[in-house]
Design an enzyme around this catalytic site. Structure first.
Site, short mmCIF file in Angstrom:
data_model
loop_
_atom_site.label_atom_id
_atom_site.label_comp_id
_atom_site.label_asym_id
_atom_site.label_seq_id
_atom_site.Cartn_x
_atom_site.Cartn_y
_atom_site.Cartn_z
CE1 TYR A 70 94.90 77.61 79.15
CE2 TYR A 70 94.93 76.00 77.48
CZ TYR A 70 95.37 76.91 77.95
OH TYR A 70 96.81 76.92 77.71
NE ARG A 79 97.89 79.99 73.99
CZ ARG A 79 98.19 79.66 75.18
NH1 ARG A 79 98.58 79.13 76.01
NH2 ARG A 79 96.82 79.37 75.68
CG ASN A 82 98.21 81.30 79.86
OD1 ASN A 82 97.02 80.66 80.09
ND2 ASN A 82 99.52 80.09 79.90
#
Length: 346
Positions: free
Chosen positions: A37, A223, A225
């Site tokens: 992460y 971003r 995820n």
């Protein structure tokens, strides 16, 4: 040339599929053979033609089916769309942003014309042709945020910035990966991210908040995820866990390729001009293993990522029950050869 929209479902008979062209444009989220992460935020700028970044707001072959599924979710649970009273102006900001971006990127499907505050919006795929007064809620069938997000792929959280923090004070959330807008509404940035393991002790969210509160208008960021989903369900909400949770126990060596889906979120962050809020679009993309492994690089890399994923992250992402079965299935497609740098297929 316009998009050919697919007639498909994300529930019951699960007829969702990706065309060969859509498989190659899938936003594969791993640039190397391991994962941890991270903030991984970068400027949200235009990308290669034919990719999901060709336009800043992506519309693809699943658009009509996704909007039909959203309507079903909202009919069952209207609380998936909420806006606190002080967020109406931000809703108008979002309406303008999405109309402008869809009309700019896909003029054959969407048209926006403006004469002062008198606007006309044409959405050909959904058969909508509406004229309204910008800023006057009474001229729309829904509030401005709900009106436009019923016509836009992905979830949308509108964050109010105050007291040095961001607060989730409005949103349209029907395609989320096991979190609840109804639970998180009114929470601040650290509160709604509290369940994420490992990231807090690494200081990731402190750095992310500092970055987001300094986003400037006209300079969005993004971003990726990811998680995994059994069957191509868009709605994997806590409210409907009784429908999708048991699916995790149905994975076998024989059905891995069809049932297990990589679920990727293209998350972007935009400063809104009038309200000074931040809108956080969360665009969900799904691809089943049988489709993903048509790209050999992705098959090898995903095997290594899932095999070596820290246990805490595997538990958080809900992979624990079927992870060994998936790793064994993927291992047969990994010949041990090196993978090339970057996200794209070879």
């Amino acid at each position: 040339m316009g998009i050919t929209f697919r007639n498909e479902t994300f529930r019951n008979d699960f007829t969702f599929r990706n065309s060969p062209e859509h498989i190659r444009r899938f936003p594969f989220p791993f640039h190397e053979d391991s994962y941890m992460y991270a903030v991984n935020i970068e400027p949200h700028v235009l990308g290669p033609k034919g990719s999901v970044l060709e336009n800043l707001i992506d519309v693809d072959e699943h658009y009509v089916a996704e909007m039909q599924d959203r309507a079903l979710v909202l009919a069952e649970d209207p609380l998936r769309c909420q806006s606190l009273p002080h967020m109406t102006l931000a809703g108008w900001d979002l309406l303008e942003l999405l109309m402008e971006q869809q009309a700019l990127g896909y003029p054959e499907h969407f048209t926006l014309t403006r004469d002062g505050d008198r606007w006309r919006w044409i959405n050909r795929p959904l058969g909508i042709d509406d004229t309204f007064t910008f800023g006057d809620v009474s001229t729309l069938p829904y509030g401005p945020m709900e009106y436009i997000t019923r016509q836009s792929q992905g979830d949308f959280c509108i964050l109010d910035q105050r007291d040095g923090n961001l607060w989730m004070d409005a949103g349209m959330v029907t395609t989320q990966a096991d979190w609840s807008l109804d639970f998180d509404i009114g929470m601040n940035f650290f509160e709604w991210h509290a369940p994420v393991p490992l990231a807090h002790e690494r200081g990731i969210f402190v750095r992310a908040l500092k970055f987001l509160t300094n986003i400037q208008q006209g300079k969005p960021a993004r971003r990726l995820n990811w998680t995994m989903t059994i069957n191509p369900r868009l709605d994997t909400s806590p409210e409907n866990y009784h429908k999708w949770g048991p699916d995790r126990a149905t994975v076998t060596p024989e059905n891995v390729g069809d049932k297990v889906h990589l679920r990727v979120e293209l998350q972007s962050f935009w400063r809104l001009p009038r309200s000074n809020g931040i809108v956080f679009p969360i665009r969900c993309y799904l691809i089943k293993m049988d489709e993903l492994v048509t790209q050999p690089k992705w098959a090898r890399r995903l095997h290594r990522v899932i095999r070596d994923l820290p246990e805490e992250l595997a538990n958080y992402k809900g992979l624990t029950r079927y992870r060994p079965t998936l790793v064994e299935w993927l291992s047969k497609l990994d010949d041990g050869s090196p993978t090339s740098p970057g996200f794209g297929p070879d």
